[in-house]
Design an enzyme around this catalytic site. Structure first.
Site, PDB file in Angstrom:
ATOM      1  N   HIS A 311       5.010  -0.919   2.359  1.00 31.78           N
ATOM      2  CA  HIS A 311       4.287  -2.192   2.265  1.00 31.78           C
ATOM      3  C   HIS A 311       2.785  -1.950   2.262  1.00 31.78           C
ATOM      4  O   HIS A 311       2.269  -1.115   3.000  1.00 31.78           O
ATOM      5  CB  HIS A 311       4.609  -3.076   3.472  1.00 31.78           C
ATOM      6  CG  HIS A 311       5.920  -3.774   3.404  1.00 31.78           C
ATOM      7  ND1 HIS A 311       7.114  -3.160   3.704  1.00 31.78           N
ATOM      8  CD2 HIS A 311       6.235  -5.052   3.093  1.00 31.78           C
ATOM      9  CE1 HIS A 311       8.106  -4.028   3.584  1.00 31.78           C
ATOM     10  NE2 HIS A 311       7.595  -5.186   3.196  1.00 31.78           N
ATOM     11  N   ASN A 342       3.959   6.458   6.148  1.00 32.93           N
ATOM     12  CA  ASN A 342       4.380   5.082   6.351  1.00 32.93           C
ATOM     13  C   ASN A 342       4.797   4.788   7.782  1.00 32.93           C
ATOM     14  O   ASN A 342       4.434   3.752   8.355  1.00 32.93           O
ATOM     15  CB  ASN A 342       5.539   4.766   5.390  1.00 32.93           C
ATOM     16  CG  ASN A 342       6.012   3.341   5.486  1.00 32.93           C
ATOM     17  OD1 ASN A 342       5.228   2.424   5.619  1.00 32.93           O
ATOM     18  ND2 ASN A 342       7.336   3.156   5.419  1.00 32.93           N
ATOM     19  N   ASP A 441     -17.980   2.251   1.992  1.00 28.58           N
ATOM     20  CA  ASP A 441     -18.683   2.846   0.849  1.00 28.58           C
ATOM     21  C   ASP A 441     -17.854   3.956   0.214  1.00 28.58           C
ATOM     22  O   ASP A 441     -17.774   4.069  -1.023  1.00 28.58           O
ATOM     23  CB  ASP A 441     -20.032   3.410   1.290  1.00 28.58           C
ATOM     24  CG  ASP A 441     -21.103   2.343   1.411  1.00 28.58           C
ATOM     25  OD1 ASP A 441     -20.935   1.255   0.823  1.00 28.58           O
ATOM     26  OD2 ASP A 441     -22.110   2.597   2.093  1.00 28.58           O
ATOM     27  N   GLU A 444     -15.056   2.462  -1.753  1.00 33.65           N
ATOM     28  CA  GLU A 444     -15.568   1.868  -2.995  1.00 33.65           C
ATOM     29  C   GLU A 444     -15.926   2.947  -4.015  1.00 33.65           C
ATOM     30  O   GLU A 444     -15.685   2.777  -5.217  1.00 33.65           O
ATOM     31  CB  GLU A 444     -16.777   0.990  -2.683  1.00 33.65           C
ATOM     32  CG  GLU A 444     -16.420  -0.286  -1.936  1.00 33.65           C
ATOM     33  CD  GLU A 444     -17.604  -1.196  -1.711  1.00 33.65           C
ATOM     34  OE1 GLU A 444     -17.402  -2.416  -1.557  1.00 33.65           O
ATOM     35  OE2 GLU A 444     -18.752  -0.693  -1.683  1.00 33.65           O
ATOM     36  N   ASP A 450     -15.521  -3.482  -5.411  1.00 32.92           N
ATOM     37  CA  ASP A 450     -16.524  -4.109  -4.552  1.00 32.92           C
ATOM     38  C   ASP A 450     -15.757  -4.954  -3.551  1.00 32.92           C
ATOM     39  O   ASP A 450     -15.343  -6.070  -3.843  1.00 32.92           O
ATOM     40  CB  ASP A 450     -17.483  -4.958  -5.388  1.00 32.92           C
ATOM     41  CG  ASP A 450     -18.650  -5.500  -4.580  1.00 32.92           C
ATOM     42  OD1 ASP A 450     -18.686  -5.274  -3.349  1.00 32.92           O
ATOM     43  OD2 ASP A 450     -19.524  -6.161  -5.167  1.00 32.92           O
ATOM     44  N   GLU A 464     -20.899  -1.644   5.347  1.00 31.98           N
ATOM     45  CA  GLU A 464     -20.055  -0.784   4.529  1.00 31.98           C
ATOM     46  C   GLU A 464     -20.404   0.695   4.684  1.00 31.98           C
ATOM     47  O   GLU A 464     -19.632   1.564   4.285  1.00 31.98           O
ATOM     48  CB  GLU A 464     -20.137  -1.199   3.059  1.00 31.98           C
ATOM     49  CG  GLU A 464     -19.476  -2.525   2.789  1.00 31.98           C
ATOM     50  CD  GLU A 464     -19.407  -2.882   1.313  1.00 31.98           C
ATOM     51  OE1 GLU A 464     -20.058  -2.175   0.507  1.00 31.98           O
ATOM     52  OE2 GLU A 464     -18.706  -3.852   0.970  1.00 31.98           O
TER      53      GLU A 464
END
Length: 473
Positions: A311, A342, A441, A444, A450, A464
């Site tokens: 999940h 998991n 960061d 990303e 974003d 971030e």
């Protein structure tokens, strides 16, 4: 809210004469003219904070709420009006009666909408509530876009405190110039009976679409709520691309990757209001909300693969109702996950985040996968099900944590706690999730997303970049 007198602002008193011009508009509409019986007189201007958001913007309520007492999102899905002629639509099953002039309920391919319908307005048309919010309202959010490839138009929010006799402009003028539904939120903070509306100002025969009008009523205290799953933005600007396809479920939102057969990311809100004691249904099922041409994973596609049906939005994060828990078992919320990932570090992190709701916290969580190639109980693999499902290199998750309350974006500061982890999709890894802490960061940079685009840039840049010093298990 500050109400300016007519003497203080030169443009406060104006009259908008609402009339329709002859304009053939697709095959759905006939050639009849619609001329309003009355003028809508704007008697003043009310200055309120106005916030503009890309993509799906700020949804403060779970989509199923449709109560004038507690606030609502009007989706216009049951609206029936095929002509621009002035008239009403009866949506009393969800909100109330709405008055439309030079506007209709649009369901064409060019109508920008979340479901099957939205409101289409042309010329100087209007969409007005013909009912009051008896207890006032805290904010109103409106999703808007241009119809088809039409040019830019501007419009205003208006309100009335006297059952539609007198109307006032509210907040900033809005420009609709995108083909994707964006959001504008007006912090009205009204405490008296009030009704709202939309008045198109410029753009002539260019049409705009209005959808998901949301009114938030102020609630007492800081009780936990079931808020939007995508409050802080759409990380990849997911829309209709096959490998970045947006799905909005009642319990989470996601970007689906048809080439990988899994989600790119799943986003959800978590508070104690979502939680209960409903047991896991273990009812994995194909997601039929995907387009017919898309690959749709089934439960059997993971059998004997050596990877768990992992999940992204945890089953235990949605155990308040049976329906809510079942929704987490759509295969679009699942990716091939190494059992040791998991069942250990990933599960322990899920448990830790849920424990924060017992301390009066609410969380905004985004989880996803990246890369190719993991190691399951049968050894290393790049894909399963004959190459149709990508095995990720790692599973990542970020969580933004706030005390229970309202105006969640406005409450984020440079001190707001954010936790990010990136866990290798392998066996025999550490059971301590804190060993995999990174920064937003870094996530990303790895994904190109974003993740908190609706937070002001200055604050976003600070939180971030922080590496959380979270507890180990």
């Amino acid at each position: 809210m500050k109400l300016f007198s007519n003497a203080s602002v030169a443009v406060l008193t104006s009259a908008l004469v609402l009339l329709s011009c002859s304009q053939q508009d697709d095959l759905l509409i006939d050639n009849s003219l619609a001329i309003a019986d009355n003028e809508l007189t704007i008697s003043g201007k009310i200055d309120v904070p106005t916030h503009f958001y890309d993509n799906h913007g700020v949804h403060k309520h779970k989509n199923t709420k449709t109560s004038k007492a507690s606030g609502f999102i009007e989706t216009f899905e049951s609206a029936v009006k095929g002509s621009y002629a002035a008239g009403t639509i009866d949506l009393t099953a969800t909100t109330g009666i709405w008055f439309l002039d030079d506007a209709l309920a649009g369901s064409l391919a060019n109508d920008r909408k979340y479901g099957n319908k939205s409101i289409r307005i042309r010329n100087t048309g209007t969409l007005l509530m013909d009912f009051d919010m008896d207890n006032g309202a805290e904010s109103i959010s409106i999703r808007h876009a241009v119809y088809g490839t039409n040019g830019n138009s501007t419009w205003k929010l208006v309100l009335s405190y006297d059952q539609g006799v007198t109307w006032y402009d509210v907040g900033a003028t809005v420009t609709s110039n995108q083909t994707t539904l964006n959001t504008v939120t007006f912090d009205v903070n009204d405490t008296q009976p009030v009704r709202y509306g939309v008045v198109k100002l410029t753009g002539g025969s260019n049409r705009i679409n209005i959808d998901n009008v949301e009114i938030v009523v102020s609630s007492a205290g800081n009780d936990p709520t079931t808020d939007s799953n995508i409050t802080f933005g759409n990380p990849s600007d997911a829309a209709s691309d096959a490998n970045n396809y947006f799905l909005d479920k009642p319990d989470f939102s996601l970007s689906y990757n048809n080439s990988d057969g899994t989600a790119n990311w799943v986003s959800w809100h978590l508070s104690s209001a979502w939680l209960g004691d409903v047991p896991r249904c273990n009812c994995f099922r194909t997601d039929q909300d995907l387009p017919s041409s898309f690959y749709k994973a089934a439960k059997s596609h993971y059998t004997n693969s050596g990877f768990d049906r992992g999940h992204l939005c945890a089953s235990a994060d949605r155990n308040g109702t049976e329906d809510s828990n079942r929704n987490t078992y759509y295969m679009t919320n699942v990716a091939p996950q190494a059992p040791d990932n998991n069942r250990r570090s990933w599960a322990y992190f899920e448990n830790y985040l849920r424990s924060l709701t017992d301390e009066g916290m609410e969380l905004y969580i985004v989880a996803g996968v990246v890369g190719t190639g993991g190691t399951g109980s049968n050894g290393a693999a790049n894909t399963i099900n004959n190459g149709k499902i990508n095995v990720p290199d790692s599973f990542w998750k970020v969580a933004l944590i706030l005390p229970n309350g309202g105006n969640d974006i406005g409450r984020v500061t440079t001190s707001t706690r954010v936790i990010a982890i990136n866990v290798p999709n392998d066996q025999a890894i550490s059971t301590d999730w804190a060993q995999f802490i990174t920064t937003v960061d870094d996530i990303e940079n790895l994904t190109g997303y974003d993740l908190f685009e609706n937070i002001p840039d200055g604050i976003e840049a600070v939180i971030e970049a922080v590496t959380d010093g979270g507890p180990s298990i």
